[in-house]
Design an enzyme around this catalytic site. Structure first.
Site, PDB file in Angstrom:
ATOM      1  N   HIS A 136      46.446 -11.218  76.730  1.00 23.79           N
ATOM      2  CA  HIS A 136      47.230 -11.430  77.948  1.00 23.79           C
ATOM      3  C   HIS A 136      46.837 -10.407  79.009  1.00 23.79           C
ATOM      4  CE1 HIS A 136      50.942 -12.013  80.429  1.00 23.79           C
ATOM      5  NE2 HIS A 136      50.773 -10.704  80.622  1.00 23.79           N
ATOM      6  N   GLU A 137      46.748  -9.144  78.617  1.00 26.06           N
ATOM      7  CA  GLU A 137      46.391  -8.107  79.583  1.00 26.06           C
ATOM      8  C   GLU A 137      44.961  -8.273  80.084  1.00 26.06           C
ATOM      9  OE1 GLU A 137      48.619  -6.442  80.870  1.00 26.06           O
ATOM     10  OE2 GLU A 137      50.176  -6.892  79.395  1.00 26.06           O
ATOM     11  N   HIS A 140      44.880 -10.731  82.808  1.00 30.76           N
ATOM     12  CA  HIS A 140      45.148 -10.161  84.128  1.00 30.76           C
ATOM     13  C   HIS A 140      43.880  -9.566  84.726  1.00 30.76           C
ATOM     14  CE1 HIS A 140      49.404 -10.732  84.577  1.00 30.76           C
ATOM     15  NE2 HIS A 140      49.702 -10.100  83.457  1.00 30.76           N
ATOM     16  N   GLU A 207      52.068 -14.245  85.685  1.00 32.33           N
ATOM     17  CA  GLU A 207      52.400 -14.049  84.268  1.00 32.33           C
ATOM     18  C   GLU A 207      52.108 -15.316  83.474  1.00 32.33           C
ATOM     19  OE1 GLU A 207      53.273 -11.291  82.479  1.00 32.33           O
ATOM     20  OE2 GLU A 207      52.704 -10.365  84.375  1.00 32.33           O
TER      21      GLU A 207
END
Length: 289
Positions: A136-137, A140, A207
Protein backbone atom coordinates in the site's frame (compact mmCIF):
# COMPACT_ATOMS: atom_id res chain seq x y z
CA UNK A 1 -3.23 12.93 -16.50
CA UNK A 2 -6.70 13.92 -15.28
CA UNK A 3 -5.79 13.03 -11.68
CA UNK A 4 -2.63 15.14 -11.89
CA UNK A 5 -4.59 18.08 -13.31
CA UNK A 6 -7.13 17.76 -10.51
CA UNK A 7 -4.32 17.79 -7.95
CA UNK A 8 -2.72 20.91 -9.44
CA UNK A 9 -6.08 22.68 -9.30
CA UNK A 10 -6.68 21.64 -5.69
CA UNK A 11 -3.21 22.72 -4.57
CA UNK A 12 -3.64 25.98 -6.46
CA UNK A 13 -6.91 26.54 -4.61
CA UNK A 14 -5.20 25.91 -1.27
CA UNK A 15 -2.53 28.47 -2.12
CA UNK A 16 -5.19 30.96 -3.20
CA UNK A 17 -7.08 30.53 0.09
CA UNK A 18 -3.83 31.16 1.97
CA UNK A 19 -3.29 34.39 0.02
CA UNK A 20 -6.86 35.59 0.67
CA UNK A 21 -6.67 34.80 4.39
CA UNK A 22 -3.42 36.77 4.68
CA UNK A 23 -5.00 39.62 2.71
CA UNK A 24 -7.95 39.90 5.11
CA UNK A 25 -5.76 39.81 8.17
CA UNK A 26 -3.34 42.27 6.61
CA UNK A 27 -6.19 44.72 5.94
CA UNK A 28 -7.03 44.84 9.64
CA UNK A 29 -3.52 45.97 10.40
CA UNK A 30 -3.73 48.48 7.52
CA UNK A 31 -1.00 46.76 5.58
CA UNK A 32 -2.76 47.28 2.25
CA UNK A 33 -1.53 44.91 -0.42
CA UNK A 34 1.28 43.74 1.82
CA UNK A 35 -0.97 41.14 3.42
CA UNK A 36 -1.69 39.54 0.04
CA UNK A 37 1.98 39.70 -0.87
CA UNK A 38 2.89 37.98 2.40
CA UNK A 39 0.31 35.29 1.69
CA UNK A 40 1.82 34.71 -1.74
CA UNK A 41 5.30 34.50 -0.23
CA UNK A 42 4.07 32.07 2.43
CA UNK A 43 2.45 29.88 -0.25
CA UNK A 44 5.64 29.77 -2.29
CA UNK A 45 7.77 29.00 0.79
CA UNK A 46 5.42 26.29 1.99
CA UNK A 47 5.34 24.59 -1.40
CA UNK A 48 9.14 24.85 -1.63
CA UNK A 49 9.73 23.47 1.87
CA UNK A 50 7.21 20.68 1.33
CA UNK A 51 8.83 19.68 -1.93
CA UNK A 52 12.40 19.47 -0.73
CA UNK A 53 12.06 18.62 2.96
CA UNK A 54 8.76 16.77 3.41
CA UNK A 55 10.51 13.48 4.15
CA UNK A 56 12.80 14.95 6.82
CA UNK A 57 9.95 16.88 8.45
CA UNK A 58 7.68 13.81 8.57
CA UNK A 59 10.34 11.49 9.93
CA UNK A 60 11.55 13.92 12.60
CA UNK A 61 7.96 14.62 13.69
CA UNK A 62 7.57 11.01 14.80
CA UNK A 63 11.18 10.24 15.74
CA UNK A 64 11.43 7.76 12.90
CA UNK A 65 14.89 6.21 12.56
CA UNK A 66 16.32 5.09 9.23
CA UNK A 67 17.50 1.49 9.64
CA UNK A 68 20.12 -0.36 7.63
CA UNK A 69 19.77 -3.78 6.08
CA UNK A 70 22.01 -5.18 8.81
CA UNK A 71 19.71 -3.77 11.51
CA UNK A 72 16.46 -5.00 9.98
CA UNK A 73 17.18 -7.60 7.27
CA UNK A 74 13.67 -9.08 7.09
CA UNK A 75 11.98 -5.71 6.67
CA UNK A 76 14.50 -4.68 4.02
CA UNK A 77 13.95 -7.97 2.20
CA UNK A 78 10.19 -7.44 2.08
CA UNK A 79 10.50 -3.83 0.92
CA UNK A 80 13.06 -4.80 -1.73
CA UNK A 81 10.96 -7.66 -3.12
CA UNK A 82 7.81 -5.56 -3.31
CA UNK A 83 9.60 -2.57 -4.82
CA UNK A 84 10.84 -4.90 -7.55
CA UNK A 85 7.26 -6.10 -8.09
CA UNK A 86 6.14 -2.49 -8.39
CA UNK A 87 9.01 -1.72 -10.77
CA UNK A 88 10.17 1.21 -8.64
CA UNK A 89 13.36 2.03 -6.80
CA UNK A 90 13.68 0.53 -3.35
CA UNK A 91 12.92 3.29 -0.80
CA UNK A 92 14.74 3.81 2.46
CA UNK A 93 13.30 2.01 5.47
CA UNK A 94 12.53 3.61 8.83
CA UNK A 95 11.13 2.38 12.15
CA UNK A 96 9.08 4.37 14.66
CA UNK A 97 9.28 3.21 18.25
CA UNK A 98 5.64 3.06 19.32
CA UNK A 99 3.17 0.32 20.17
CA UNK A 100 0.53 1.88 17.88
CA UNK A 101 0.36 -0.19 14.67
CA UNK A 102 0.73 2.09 11.66
CA UNK A 103 2.89 2.97 8.66
CA UNK A 104 3.43 5.79 6.17
CA UNK A 105 5.51 6.72 3.14
CA UNK A 106 7.09 10.10 2.51
CA UNK A 107 9.49 11.86 0.14
CA UNK A 108 9.23 13.91 -3.04
CA UNK A 109 9.96 11.11 -5.53
CA UNK A 110 11.24 7.55 -5.83
CA UNK A 111 14.82 8.66 -5.31
CA UNK A 112 13.96 10.24 -1.94
CA UNK A 113 11.15 7.96 -0.78
CA UNK A 114 11.05 6.47 2.72
CA UNK A 115 8.69 3.79 4.05
CA UNK A 116 8.27 4.02 7.82
CA UNK A 117 6.61 1.38 9.99
CA UNK A 118 5.98 1.31 13.71
CA UNK A 119 7.25 -1.39 16.03
CA UNK A 120 3.59 -1.97 16.87
CA UNK A 121 2.75 -3.01 13.32
CA UNK A 122 5.70 -5.37 13.21
CA UNK A 123 4.41 -7.06 16.35
CA UNK A 124 0.81 -7.70 15.33
CA UNK A 125 0.94 -8.52 11.59
CA UNK A 126 2.10 -11.74 9.99
CA UNK A 127 4.39 -11.48 6.96
CA UNK A 128 1.63 -11.60 4.33
CA UNK A 129 -0.30 -8.82 6.10
CA UNK A 130 2.88 -6.77 6.47
CA UNK A 131 3.57 -7.22 2.77
CA UNK A 132 0.07 -5.92 2.09
CA UNK A 133 0.69 -2.79 4.18
CA UNK A 134 4.08 -2.10 2.64
CA UNK A 135 2.61 -2.65 -0.82
CA UNK A 136 0.00 0.00 0.00
CA UNK A 137 2.75 2.45 0.93
CA UNK A 138 4.71 1.59 -2.21
CA UNK A 139 1.47 2.25 -4.08
CA UNK A 140 1.61 5.81 -2.79
CA UNK A 141 5.18 6.07 -4.01
CA UNK A 142 4.33 4.62 -7.43
CA UNK A 143 1.27 6.89 -7.76
CA UNK A 144 3.31 9.95 -6.67
CA UNK A 145 0.96 10.57 -3.76
CA UNK A 146 3.64 11.23 -1.17
CA UNK A 147 4.64 14.59 -2.64
CA UNK A 148 1.09 15.73 -3.37
CA UNK A 149 -0.26 14.94 0.07
CA UNK A 150 2.75 16.51 1.84
CA UNK A 151 2.39 19.80 -0.01
CA UNK A 152 -1.38 19.86 0.57
CA UNK A 153 -0.97 19.16 4.27
CA UNK A 154 1.71 21.81 4.77
CA UNK A 155 -0.20 24.56 2.98
CA UNK A 156 -3.47 23.56 4.67
CA UNK A 157 -1.72 23.66 8.04
CA UNK A 158 -0.39 27.14 7.29
CA UNK A 159 -3.90 28.33 6.38
CA UNK A 160 -5.27 27.03 9.67
CA UNK A 161 -2.43 28.63 11.65
CA UNK A 162 -2.66 32.06 9.98
CA UNK A 163 -6.47 32.15 9.92
CA UNK A 164 -6.55 31.47 13.66
CA UNK A 165 -4.96 34.88 14.22
CA UNK A 166 -8.07 36.45 12.69
CA UNK A 167 -9.88 35.72 15.95
CA UNK A 168 -7.55 38.09 17.78
CA UNK A 169 -7.53 40.83 15.14
CA UNK A 170 -10.44 42.70 16.73
CA UNK A 171 -8.22 43.66 19.67
CA UNK A 172 -6.01 45.65 17.27
CA UNK A 173 -8.72 47.25 15.14
CA UNK A 174 -10.46 50.60 15.51
CA UNK A 175 -14.19 51.27 15.40
CA UNK A 176 -14.20 52.00 11.67
CA UNK A 177 -12.69 48.62 10.94
CA UNK A 178 -15.89 46.69 11.66
CA UNK A 179 -16.15 45.40 8.11
CA UNK A 180 -12.59 44.16 8.14
CA UNK A 181 -13.12 42.49 11.51
CA UNK A 182 -16.15 40.61 10.20
CA UNK A 183 -14.23 39.59 7.09
CA UNK A 184 -11.27 38.39 9.10
CA UNK A 185 -13.45 36.40 11.50
CA UNK A 186 -15.28 34.81 8.57
CA UNK A 187 -11.99 33.91 6.93
CA UNK A 188 -10.70 32.45 10.18
CA UNK A 189 -13.64 30.05 9.92
CA UNK A 190 -14.00 29.54 6.18
CA UNK A 191 -10.28 29.36 5.44
CA UNK A 192 -9.53 26.27 7.55
CA UNK A 193 -12.76 24.61 6.40
CA UNK A 194 -11.85 25.14 2.76
CA UNK A 195 -8.33 23.85 3.37
CA UNK A 196 -9.65 20.78 5.18
CA UNK A 197 -12.19 19.96 2.47
CA UNK A 198 -9.54 20.10 -0.25
CA UNK A 199 -7.08 18.04 1.81
CA UNK A 200 -9.75 15.41 2.42
CA UNK A 201 -10.61 15.32 -1.28
CA UNK A 202 -6.98 14.56 -2.07
CA UNK A 203 -6.41 12.06 0.73
CA UNK A 204 -9.52 9.87 0.54
CA UNK A 205 -9.46 9.21 -3.19
CA UNK A 206 -5.77 8.40 -3.05
CA UNK A 207 -6.19 5.93 -0.18
CA UNK A 208 -8.55 3.86 -2.33
CA UNK A 209 -6.08 4.07 -5.22
CA UNK A 210 -3.14 3.04 -3.01
CA UNK A 211 -5.14 0.08 -1.68
CA UNK A 212 -5.82 -1.08 -5.25
CA UNK A 213 -2.22 -0.53 -6.37
CA UNK A 214 -0.94 -2.23 -3.23
CA UNK A 215 -3.13 -5.27 -3.89
CA UNK A 216 -1.64 -5.50 -7.38
CA UNK A 217 1.91 -5.19 -6.06
CA UNK A 218 1.51 -7.88 -3.38
CA UNK A 219 -0.90 -10.03 -5.38
CA UNK A 220 -2.94 -10.56 -2.21
CA UNK A 221 -5.75 -8.05 -1.58
CA UNK A 222 -7.16 -10.15 1.28
CA UNK A 223 -3.90 -9.86 3.22
CA UNK A 224 -4.19 -6.07 3.11
CA UNK A 225 -7.87 -6.34 4.10
CA UNK A 226 -6.93 -8.45 7.13
CA UNK A 227 -4.18 -6.00 8.04
CA UNK A 228 -6.61 -3.07 7.90
CA UNK A 229 -8.91 -4.84 10.37
CA UNK A 230 -6.06 -5.27 12.83
CA UNK A 231 -4.81 -1.73 12.31
CA UNK A 232 -8.22 -0.19 12.93
CA UNK A 233 -8.59 -2.11 16.18
CA UNK A 234 -5.05 -1.25 17.23
CA UNK A 235 -5.39 2.47 16.54
CA UNK A 236 -8.71 2.75 18.36
CA UNK A 237 -7.41 0.97 21.43
CA UNK A 238 -3.86 2.32 21.35
CA UNK A 239 -3.94 5.66 19.48
CA UNK A 240 -0.80 7.55 18.54
CA UNK A 241 -1.16 10.34 21.10
CA UNK A 242 1.35 12.73 19.50
CA UNK A 243 -0.21 12.46 16.03
CA UNK A 244 -1.10 15.76 14.37
CA UNK A 245 -4.25 16.36 12.36
CA UNK A 246 -2.20 17.87 9.53
CA UNK A 247 -0.17 14.64 9.28
CA UNK A 248 -2.98 12.11 9.71
CA UNK A 249 -3.39 11.61 5.97
CA UNK A 250 0.13 10.17 5.66
CA UNK A 251 -0.62 7.01 7.63
CA UNK A 252 -2.26 3.91 6.20
CA UNK A 253 -4.71 4.05 9.11
CA UNK A 254 -5.99 7.32 10.57
CA UNK A 255 -3.92 7.70 13.79
CA UNK A 256 -6.65 9.91 15.26
CA UNK A 257 -9.43 7.34 14.82
CA UNK A 258 -9.39 6.62 18.54
CA UNK A 259 -9.19 10.27 19.58
CA UNK A 260 -11.97 12.85 19.66
CA UNK A 261 -15.70 12.74 19.04
CA UNK A 262 -17.63 10.92 16.35
CA UNK A 263 -18.32 14.28 14.71
CA UNK A 264 -14.59 14.95 14.44
CA UNK A 265 -14.02 11.53 12.92
CA UNK A 266 -16.54 12.33 10.18
CA UNK A 267 -13.86 14.65 8.82
CA UNK A 268 -11.21 11.94 8.80
CA UNK A 269 -8.61 12.06 6.06
CA UNK A 270 -9.30 8.37 5.40
CA UNK A 271 -12.34 6.59 3.97
CA UNK A 272 -14.02 4.13 6.30
CA UNK A 273 -12.08 0.94 6.89
CA UNK A 274 -15.19 -1.11 6.09
CA UNK A 275 -15.41 0.47 2.63
CA UNK A 276 -11.72 -0.14 1.98
CA UNK A 277 -12.02 -3.79 3.04
CA UNK A 278 -15.12 -4.28 0.88
CA UNK A 279 -13.30 -2.99 -2.19
CA UNK A 280 -10.33 -5.25 -1.53
CA UNK A 281 -12.59 -8.27 -1.07
CA UNK A 282 -14.33 -7.45 -4.36
CA UNK A 283 -10.92 -7.31 -6.04
CA UNK A 284 -10.11 -10.75 -4.64
CA UNK A 285 -13.45 -12.23 -5.69
CA UNK A 286 -13.20 -10.78 -9.19
CA UNK A 287 -9.48 -11.55 -9.50
CA UNK A 288 -9.03 -7.95 -10.69
CA UNK A 289 -5.46 -7.49 -9.52
Amino acid sequence: MLENLKTVILLGFLSAVLVVVCGFIGSIFRLGGLGILLGLIFAIIMNFVSYFYSDKIALSSYNARIVTEAESPNLHRIVGELAANANILKPKVAIIETSTPNAFATGRNQQHAVVAVTTGILNILDEEELRGVISHELGHVKNRDILISSVAATVAGMIVAIASYGRYAMFFASDDDAGNIIGAVLMSIVGPIAATIVQLAISRSREYKADATGAQISGNPLALANALRKLEFGNINDPLMDAKSTDAHMFIMNPLSGVGSKLQNLFSTHPSTADRIQRLEEMANNHSY
